[in-house]
Design a protein around this motif. Structure first.
Motif, PDB file in Angstrom:
ATOM      1  N   ALA A   1      68.806 135.196   6.823  1.00 30.12           N
ATOM      2  CA  ALA A   1      68.235 134.524   5.661  1.00 30.12           C
ATOM      3  C   ALA A   1      67.941 133.063   5.962  1.00 30.12           C
ATOM      4  O   ALA A   1      68.574 132.435   6.794  1.00 30.12           O
ATOM      5  CB  ALA A   1      69.212 134.636   4.494  1.00 30.12           C
ATOM      6  N   ALA A   2      66.942 132.527   5.255  1.00 32.85           N
ATOM      7  CA  ALA A   2      66.594 131.118   5.415  1.00 32.85           C
ATOM      8  C   ALA A   2      67.773 130.251   5.024  1.00 32.85           C
ATOM      9  O   ALA A   2      68.550 130.588   4.124  1.00 32.85           O
ATOM     10  CB  ALA A   2      65.383 130.787   4.560  1.00 32.85           C
ATOM     11  N   GLN A   3      67.901 129.122   5.748  1.00 34.30           N
ATOM     12  CA  GLN A   3      68.962 128.151   5.471  1.00 34.30           C
ATOM     13  C   GLN A   3      70.357 128.779   5.556  1.00 34.30           C
ATOM     14  O   GLN A   3      71.236 128.491   4.761  1.00 34.30           O
ATOM     15  CB  GLN A   3      68.745 127.490   4.112  1.00 34.30           C
ATOM     16  N   THR A   4      70.547 129.635   6.520  1.00 31.55           N
ATOM     17  CA  THR A   4      71.863 130.206   6.783  1.00 31.55           C
ATOM     18  C   THR A   4      72.791 129.119   7.302  1.00 31.55           C
ATOM     19  O   THR A   4      72.407 128.332   8.161  1.00 31.55           O
ATOM     20  CB  THR A   4      71.757 131.326   7.835  1.00 31.55           C
ATOM     21  N   VAL A   5      74.005 129.066   6.795  1.00 31.89           N
ATOM     22  CA  VAL A   5      74.996 128.098   7.255  1.00 31.89           C
ATOM     23  C   VAL A   5      76.047 128.839   8.084  1.00 31.89           C
ATOM     24  O   VAL A   5      76.748 129.707   7.570  1.00 31.89           O
ATOM     25  CB  VAL A   5      75.672 127.367   6.086  1.00 31.89           C
ATOM     26  N   VAL A   6      76.125 128.506   9.369  1.00 30.69           N
ATOM     27  CA  VAL A   6      77.097 129.114  10.269  1.00 30.69           C
ATOM     28  C   VAL A   6      78.253 128.137  10.457  1.00 30.69           C
ATOM     29  O   VAL A   6      78.057 127.025  10.960  1.00 30.69           O
ATOM     30  CB  VAL A   6      76.462 129.453  11.630  1.00 30.69           C
ATOM     31  N   THR A   7      79.426 128.553  10.062  1.00 23.40           N
ATOM     32  CA  THR A   7      80.609 127.710  10.209  1.00 23.40           C
ATOM     33  C   THR A   7      81.293 128.007  11.542  1.00 23.40           C
ATOM     34  O   THR A   7      81.583 129.164  11.850  1.00 23.40           O
ATOM     35  CB  THR A   7      81.612 127.949   9.063  1.00 23.40           C
ATOM     36  N   VAL A   8      81.506 126.970  12.325  1.00 23.98           N
ATOM     37  CA  VAL A   8      82.169 127.087  13.623  1.00 23.98           C
ATOM     38  C   VAL A   8      83.520 126.376  13.544  1.00 23.98           C
ATOM     39  O   VAL A   8      83.586 125.185  13.244  1.00 23.98           O
ATOM     40  CB  VAL A   8      81.327 126.451  14.744  1.00 23.98           C
ATOM     41  N   ALA A   9      84.593 127.104  13.782  1.00 22.64           N
ATOM     42  CA  ALA A   9      85.942 126.522  13.791  1.00 22.64           C
ATOM     43  C   ALA A   9      86.352 126.296  15.234  1.00 22.64           C
ATOM     44  O   ALA A   9      86.367 127.226  16.042  1.00 22.64           O
ATOM     45  CB  ALA A   9      86.932 127.445  13.097  1.00 22.64           C
ATOM     46  N   SER A  10      86.689 125.044  15.587  1.00 21.53           N
ATOM     47  CA  SER A  10      86.998 124.717  16.975  1.00 21.53           C
ATOM     48  C   SER A  10      88.097 123.669  17.037  1.00 21.53           C
ATOM     49  O   SER A  10      88.712 123.331  16.016  1.00 21.53           O
ATOM     50  CB  SER A  10      85.730 124.226  17.691  1.00 21.53           C
ATOM     51  N   PHE A  11      88.326 123.162  18.248  1.00 22.81           N
ATOM     52  CA  PHE A  11      89.401 122.197  18.491  1.00 22.81           C
ATOM     53  C   PHE A  11      88.968 121.271  19.629  1.00 22.81           C
ATOM     54  O   PHE A  11      88.104 121.614  20.438  1.00 22.81           O
ATOM     55  CB  PHE A  11      90.707 122.922  18.834  1.00 22.81           C
ATOM     56  N   PRO A  12      89.565 120.081  19.726  1.00 23.47           N
ATOM     57  CA  PRO A  12      89.231 119.168  20.833  1.00 23.47           C
ATOM     58  C   PRO A  12      89.722 119.721  22.166  1.00 23.47           C
ATOM     59  O   PRO A  12      90.752 120.378  22.195  1.00 23.47           O
ATOM     60  CB  PRO A  12      89.998 117.885  20.476  1.00 23.47           C
ATOM     61  N   LEU A  53      70.071 121.095  19.786  1.00 24.14           N
ATOM     62  CA  LEU A  53      69.200 121.965  20.571  1.00 24.14           C
ATOM     63  C   LEU A  53      68.999 123.313  19.886  1.00 24.14           C
ATOM     64  O   LEU A  53      67.890 123.864  19.857  1.00 24.14           O
ATOM     65  CB  LEU A  53      69.784 122.158  21.967  1.00 24.14           C
ATOM     66  N   PHE A  54      70.085 123.844  19.336  1.00 30.01           N
ATOM     67  CA  PHE A  54      69.984 125.118  18.623  1.00 30.01           C
ATOM     68  C   PHE A  54      69.113 124.954  17.379  1.00 30.01           C
ATOM     69  O   PHE A  54      68.341 125.847  17.018  1.00 30.01           O
ATOM     70  CB  PHE A  54      71.380 125.612  18.247  1.00 30.01           C
ATOM     71  N   LYS A  55      69.232 123.813  16.730  1.00 23.17           N
ATOM     72  CA  LYS A  55      68.458 123.543  15.514  1.00 23.17           C
ATOM     73  C   LYS A  55      66.966 123.527  15.806  1.00 23.17           C
ATOM     74  O   LYS A  55      66.155 123.955  14.973  1.00 23.17           O
ATOM     75  CB  LYS A  55      68.902 122.192  14.931  1.00 23.17           C
ATOM     76  N   LYS A  56      66.580 123.043  16.991  1.00 21.50           N
ATOM     77  CA  LYS A  56      65.168 123.053  17.368  1.00 21.50           C
ATOM     78  C   LYS A  56      64.630 124.473  17.470  1.00 21.50           C
ATOM     79  O   LYS A  56      63.474 124.755  17.113  1.00 21.50           O
ATOM     80  CB  LYS A  56      64.988 122.341  18.712  1.00 21.50           C
ATOM     81  N   LEU A  57      65.469 125.370  17.950  1.00 18.44           N
ATOM     82  CA  LEU A  57      65.071 126.777  18.068  1.00 18.44           C
ATOM     83  C   LEU A  57      65.116 127.487  16.730  1.00 18.44           C
ATOM     84  O   LEU A  57      64.298 128.361  16.443  1.00 18.44           O
ATOM     85  CB  LEU A  57      65.995 127.500  19.054  1.00 18.44           C
ATOM     86  N   HIS A  58      66.102 127.127  15.923  1.00 22.18           N
ATOM     87  CA  HIS A  58      66.352 127.838  14.669  1.00 22.18           C
ATOM     88  C   HIS A  58      66.519 126.860  13.520  1.00 22.18           C
ATOM     89  O   HIS A  58      67.636 126.609  13.055  1.00 22.18           O
ATOM     90  CB  HIS A  58      67.600 128.713  14.801  1.00 22.18           C
ATOM     91  N   PRO A  59      65.420 126.293  13.049  1.00 17.37           N
ATOM     92  CA  PRO A  59      65.518 125.313  11.953  1.00 17.37           C
ATOM     93  C   PRO A  59      66.073 125.901  10.671  1.00 17.37           C
ATOM     94  O   PRO A  59      66.520 125.158   9.787  1.00 17.37           O
ATOM     95  CB  PRO A  59      64.067 124.838  11.782  1.00 17.37           C
ATOM     96  N   GLU A  60      66.047 127.243  10.574  1.00 14.37           N
ATOM     97  CA  GLU A  60      66.554 127.883   9.359  1.00 14.37           C
ATOM     98  C   GLU A  60      68.078 128.049   9.362  1.00 14.37           C
ATOM     99  O   GLU A  60      68.657 128.545   8.396  1.00 14.37           O
ATOM    100  CB  GLU A  60      65.893 129.263   9.189  1.00 14.37           C
ATOM    101  N   VAL A  61      68.728 127.640  10.462  1.00 15.34           N
ATOM    102  CA  VAL A  61      70.184 127.791  10.571  1.00 15.34           C
ATOM    103  C   VAL A  61      70.849 126.419  10.642  1.00 15.34           C
ATOM    104  O   VAL A  61      70.488 125.582  11.464  1.00 15.34           O
ATOM    105  CB  VAL A  61      70.572 128.607  11.823  1.00 15.34           C
ATOM    106  N   GLU A  62      71.808 126.203   9.775  1.00 18.66           N
ATOM    107  CA  GLU A  62      72.628 124.995   9.812  1.00 18.66           C
ATOM    108  C   GLU A  62      73.971 125.345  10.459  1.00 18.66           C
ATOM    109  O   GLU A  62      74.574 126.371  10.121  1.00 18.66           O
ATOM    110  CB  GLU A  62      72.882 124.452   8.398  1.00 18.66           C
ATOM    111  N   ILE A  63      74.423 124.518  11.386  1.00 16.99           N
ATOM    112  CA  ILE A  63      75.727 124.723  12.016  1.00 16.99           C
ATOM    113  C   ILE A  63      76.711 123.719  11.426  1.00 16.99           C
ATOM    114  O   ILE A  63      76.507 122.513  11.507  1.00 16.99           O
ATOM    115  CB  ILE A  63      75.657 124.542  13.545  1.00 16.99           C
ATOM    116  N   LYS A  64      77.766 124.215  10.838  1.00 18.84           N
ATOM    117  CA  LYS A  64      78.805 123.364  10.264  1.00 18.84           C
ATOM    118  C   LYS A  64      80.055 123.477  11.133  1.00 18.84           C
ATOM    119  O   LYS A  64      80.644 124.550  11.262  1.00 18.84           O
ATOM    120  CB  LYS A  64      79.126 123.807   8.838  1.00 18.84           C
TER     121      LYS A  64
END
Length: 414
Positions: free
Chosen positions: A21-32, A44-55
């Protein structure tokens, strides 16, 4: 930018749109410091997939894995992409809360030949299902302070010739500098129990699932750890504690055996002021072992699995992104194509210009593809507890190992 994106697209077989779906928000849980790889990938991913937001949601190492343990147990507050350290793969895979990436629509097996041969099977956690995909690996290496060795009249060869030579060198270093040889004697145990294994063998269990704890391999590991403690060569300081990180700032440790990724930790937050003073060598006694590594997984209850999988592929099987993490984090790539890039031969400024990555590549090529068992984490907890009894309470080593084997067999009851 387009010149960079074209090889990325070709490498992954991506189009400029996802079936999400357009404007999909993908949540990434990580650590230092792994979270820095995500930060680098987002634009870089946003350039390929402007419809996806990475949080990105990042917590300290321990807090992250505690939060993910709770999330998997309750089925709530789950991210779409979960970063997992090697030590937690078995536990998380066994929970049943992670997608099996070997199955459709993921079909992760197609990437197996592209990834370090010992790393891909680690992502099963011993369950048989591909719970996670490796993004970086931890070729075991010995970090050492060259300035301290010079002051003590000790050479790199003195450290690496044998474990006995390593301990003797530690005595000279402490006498000359006051620094501990290593933070904790437990670190010695962790290397030795991983040494000398062959493809298909396990650290704690054999192929039939029987405990390997009460064996000469563990006996030697306990004996060497005891020798280090008895000689007063370790600080008895647990890794990742506040005391541990503060000790680095105060130059209290002469060596540290860890995965190659530790260079990034030293440079970025643990000991940046010691730039040019640290070096690396192969592990003592001709040992070659995998030390940790990072993985990405998708929870079964994730909301945006299609977009999550595209982002994981972008992070793990794309040469440009793997090299970007390598450059910024010194996170040794799991992707073979990235390992063979000319960047491997560039000097590492923090390590005094040493061509350390070539040494790590040589180590990675010699690490056995050992089996991972879903009860490894249980066995590790028991073994560590019994080693504490040896180091702190002076318990007999043979008795400690016999007790550890009995406890493991009671706990796992296959």
């Amino acid at each position: 930018m387009q010149s960079l994106l074209k090889p990325i697209i070709c490498a992954l077989g991506l189009s400029l749109s996802l079936s999400v779906a357009a404007q999909t928000v993908v949540t990434v849980a990580s650590f230092p410091d792994l979270d820095r790889a995500t930060k680098a990938a987002i634009p870089l991913f946003k350039k390929l997939h402007p419809e996806v937001e990475i949080k990105l949601v990042s917590l300290a190492y321990g807090d992250h894995h505690t939060a993910m343990t709770t999330a998997l147990a309750t089925g709530t507050n789950l991210p779409d992409v979960m970063a997992v350290d090697f030590g937690f793969i078995g536990k998380f895979a066994e929970s049943g809360g992670l997608e099996d990436l070997s199955k459709a629509p993921y079909n992760a097996g197609q990437f197996r030949s592209k990834i370090a041969r010992f790393a891909f099977p680690q992502g099963t956690g011993g369950t048989g299902a591909q719970a996670a995909i490796p993004t970086d690996i931890g070729p075991g290496t010995l970090f050492y302070r060259k300035d301290m060795l010079d002051k003590a009249g000790v050479s790199e060869a003195d450290l690496t010739k044998s474990w006995e030579s390593y301990i003797d060198a530690g005595k000279k270093i402490k006498a000359a500098t006051g620094a501990y040889l290593i933070p904790s004697a437990v670190d010695i145990k962790d290397i030795v129990i991983r040494s000398g294994l062959k493809d298909g063998e396990g650290i704690y269990f054999d192929k039939q699932g029987k405990s390997e704890v009460n064996t000469p391999r563990f006996q030697r590991a306990f004996e060497l750890a005891k020798a280090v403690r008895t000689a007063g060569l370790d600080g008895n300081i647990n890794a990742w504690s506040n005391e541990w990180s503060e000790a680095y700032k105060r130059d209290k440790f002469a060596t540290q055996a860890f995965g190659a990724w530790f260079a990034g930790h030293l440079n970025n937050w643990l000991n940046p002021e010691a730039k040019g003073k640290w070096r690396v060598a192969q592990l003592p006694g001709g040992a070659f072992a995998s030390w940790g590594g990072s993985f990405y997984a998708i929870p079964v209850k994730a909301a945006n699995k299609a977009a999550a999988w595209e982002f994981i592929k972008f992070l793990t099987v794309n040469k440009e992104m793997q090299l970007e993490s390598f450059r910024k984090l010194d996170a040794f790539p799991s992707l073979l194509e990235a390992q063979n890039d000319p960047f491997i031969d560039e000097p590492v400024e923090y390590l005094g210009g040493q061509k350390a990555r070539r040494l790590w590549k040589e180590s990675a090529d010699r690490i056995a593809a050992i089996d991972v068992d879903k009860f490894d984490i249980v066995a590790k907890e028991i073994v560590d507890s019994e080693l504490d009894n040896v180091l702190i309470k002076n318990k007999d080593i043979k008795q400690a190992l016999a007790d550890a084997k009995a406890q493991i067999e009671r706990r796992v009851r296959r």
